[in-house]
Design an enzyme around this catalytic site. Structure first.
Site, PDB file in Angstrom:
ATOM      1  N   ARG A 149      85.155 -75.377  77.702  1.00 16.48           N
ATOM      2  CA  ARG A 149      85.645 -76.567  77.014  1.00 16.48           C
ATOM      3  C   ARG A 149      87.086 -76.299  76.615  1.00 16.48           C
ATOM      4  O   ARG A 149      87.445 -75.183  76.241  1.00 16.48           O
ATOM      5  CB  ARG A 149      84.807 -76.840  75.765  1.00 16.48           C
ATOM      6  CG  ARG A 149      85.275 -78.084  75.028  1.00 16.48           C
ATOM      7  CD  ARG A 149      84.544 -78.305  73.724  1.00 16.48           C
ATOM      8  NE  ARG A 149      85.101 -79.471  73.060  1.00 16.48           N
ATOM      9  CZ  ARG A 149      84.944 -79.759  71.787  1.00 16.48           C
ATOM     10  NH1 ARG A 149      84.226 -78.956  71.016  1.00 16.48           N
ATOM     11  NH2 ARG A 149      85.487 -80.841  71.262  1.00 16.48           N
ATOM     12  N   HIS A 150      87.906 -77.338  76.674  1.00 16.08           N
ATOM     13  CA  HIS A 150      89.307 -77.187  76.268  1.00 16.08           C
ATOM     14  C   HIS A 150      89.410 -76.719  74.815  1.00 16.08           C
ATOM     15  O   HIS A 150      88.482 -76.908  74.023  1.00 16.08           O
ATOM     16  CB  HIS A 150      90.070 -78.503  76.449  1.00 16.08           C
ATOM     17  CG  HIS A 150      89.565 -79.596  75.556  1.00 16.08           C
ATOM     18  ND1 HIS A 150      89.893 -79.677  74.217  1.00 16.08           N
ATOM     19  CD2 HIS A 150      88.746 -80.633  75.799  1.00 16.08           C
ATOM     20  CE1 HIS A 150      89.307 -80.731  73.681  1.00 16.08           C
ATOM     21  NE2 HIS A 150      88.596 -81.323  74.626  1.00 16.08           N
ATOM     22  N   ARG A 188      94.821 -81.775  77.837  1.00 20.05           N
ATOM     23  CA  ARG A 188      94.268 -80.689  77.022  1.00 20.05           C
ATOM     24  C   ARG A 188      93.468 -79.694  77.859  1.00 20.05           C
ATOM     25  O   ARG A 188      93.478 -78.498  77.601  1.00 20.05           O
ATOM     26  CB  ARG A 188      93.448 -81.247  75.861  1.00 20.05           C
ATOM     27  CG  ARG A 188      92.280 -82.151  76.256  1.00 20.05           C
ATOM     28  CD  ARG A 188      91.786 -82.940  75.047  1.00 20.05           C
ATOM     29  NE  ARG A 188      90.628 -83.772  75.315  1.00 20.05           N
ATOM     30  CZ  ARG A 188      90.676 -85.049  75.642  1.00 20.05           C
ATOM     31  NH1 ARG A 188      91.848 -85.660  75.796  1.00 20.05           N
ATOM     32  NH2 ARG A 188      89.564 -85.741  75.809  1.00 20.05           N
ATOM     33  N   GLU A 218      86.737 -86.499  80.463  1.00 20.36           N
ATOM     34  CA  GLU A 218      85.762 -86.800  79.406  1.00 20.36           C
ATOM     35  C   GLU A 218      85.246 -88.223  79.556  1.00 20.36           C
ATOM     36  O   GLU A 218      85.883 -89.067  80.212  1.00 20.36           O
ATOM     37  CB  GLU A 218      86.410 -86.599  78.031  1.00 20.36           C
ATOM     38  CG  GLU A 218      85.488 -86.811  76.844  1.00 20.36           C
ATOM     39  CD  GLU A 218      84.306 -85.840  76.780  1.00 20.36           C
ATOM     40  OE1 GLU A 218      83.395 -85.962  77.626  1.00 20.36           O
ATOM     41  OE2 GLU A 218      84.277 -84.984  75.876  1.00 20.36           O
ATOM     42  N   HIS A 264      85.487 -80.879  79.045  1.00 20.58           N
ATOM     43  CA  HIS A 264      85.430 -81.426  77.693  1.00 20.58           C
ATOM     44  C   HIS A 264      84.050 -81.242  77.072  1.00 20.58           C
ATOM     45  O   HIS A 264      83.075 -80.988  77.768  1.00 20.58           O
ATOM     46  CB  HIS A 264      85.801 -82.907  77.749  1.00 20.58           C
ATOM     47  CG  HIS A 264      87.106 -83.135  78.446  1.00 20.58           C
ATOM     48  ND1 HIS A 264      88.302 -83.080  77.791  1.00 20.58           N
ATOM     49  CD2 HIS A 264      87.392 -83.339  79.752  1.00 20.58           C
ATOM     50  CE1 HIS A 264      89.278 -83.268  78.661  1.00 20.58           C
ATOM     51  NE2 HIS A 264      88.756 -83.428  79.864  1.00 20.58           N
TER      52      HIS A 264
END
Length: 191
Positions: free
Chosen positions: A11-12, A64, A86, A150
């Site tokens: 995940r970022h 991101r 996302e 995400h």
């Protein structure tokens, strides 16, 4: 459900809106200093994995995730994959939970989790379409792969692989700065 290749899911790192509790969806934001540090932690975890057989790396097109991949993958080549974006959260994007509750009290009253909230957004993608997008990408994977995306995307991914229902997916943690290893219907978290 068929077996999928081994996946390393990242995940970022944290963004300002993560810290503020705002719905990001597909809006663009940069990593905070903490988010950059989380990506560096992922780089430490990923270094031995990327040094072995150099699995393919797919990354969300959102900034991101791109920033996270640039750090966490240690310069390893990656491909931008639009299906890793996302969930599109429609009219909720940019709003806090309190703002959503004030404007959409009927939706706020019936949803408890972030996954349910984002997927209930007016003019949003919705759960069925989002689930289909995640599953479609999984079905296209032919080899062990690194995915950088995400939180909610990861919940659905992890849920599909582990055979979970929507409410169970929605209850999964959404940690940043770690690596989720998914293989043979199980999840291991590298920290």
């Amino acid at each position: 459900m068929r077996d999928f290749p081994k996946i390393w899911f990242l995940r970022h790192g944290q963004t300002v809106w993560n810290a503020e509790g705002r719905v990001q969806g597909q809006l663009e934001l940069d990593l905070t200093d903490l988010g950059i540090a989380q990506a560096h932690q992922q780089a430490v975890l990923m270094a031995p994995i990327l040094a072995q057989d150099a699995p393919p790396c797919l990354v969300s097109p959102l900034r991101r995730a791109q920033q996270t991949a640039g750090i966490a993958l240690g310069g390893h080549r990656f491909v931008t994959e639009p299906d890793l974006a996302e969930v599109q959260a429609g009219r909720f994007e940019g709003r806090t939970r309190a703002e959503i509750a004030a404007e959409f009290p009927e939706i706020d009253a019936r949803v408890q989790t972030h996954l349910d909230l984002f997927c209930a957004a007016p003019d949003g993608e919705g759960y069925a379409q989002f689930y289909g997008r995640v599953l479609g990408l999984l079905r296209r994977l032919e080899a062990p792969t690194v995915l950088v995306a995400h939180g909610l995307w990861g919940q659905v991914l992890r849920g599909i692989i582990c055979g979970l229902e929507q409410d169970e997916m929605a209850a999964l943690p959404n940690e940043q700065g770690c690596v989720y290893v998914l293989e043979n219907g199980t999840e291991t978290v590298l920290r």
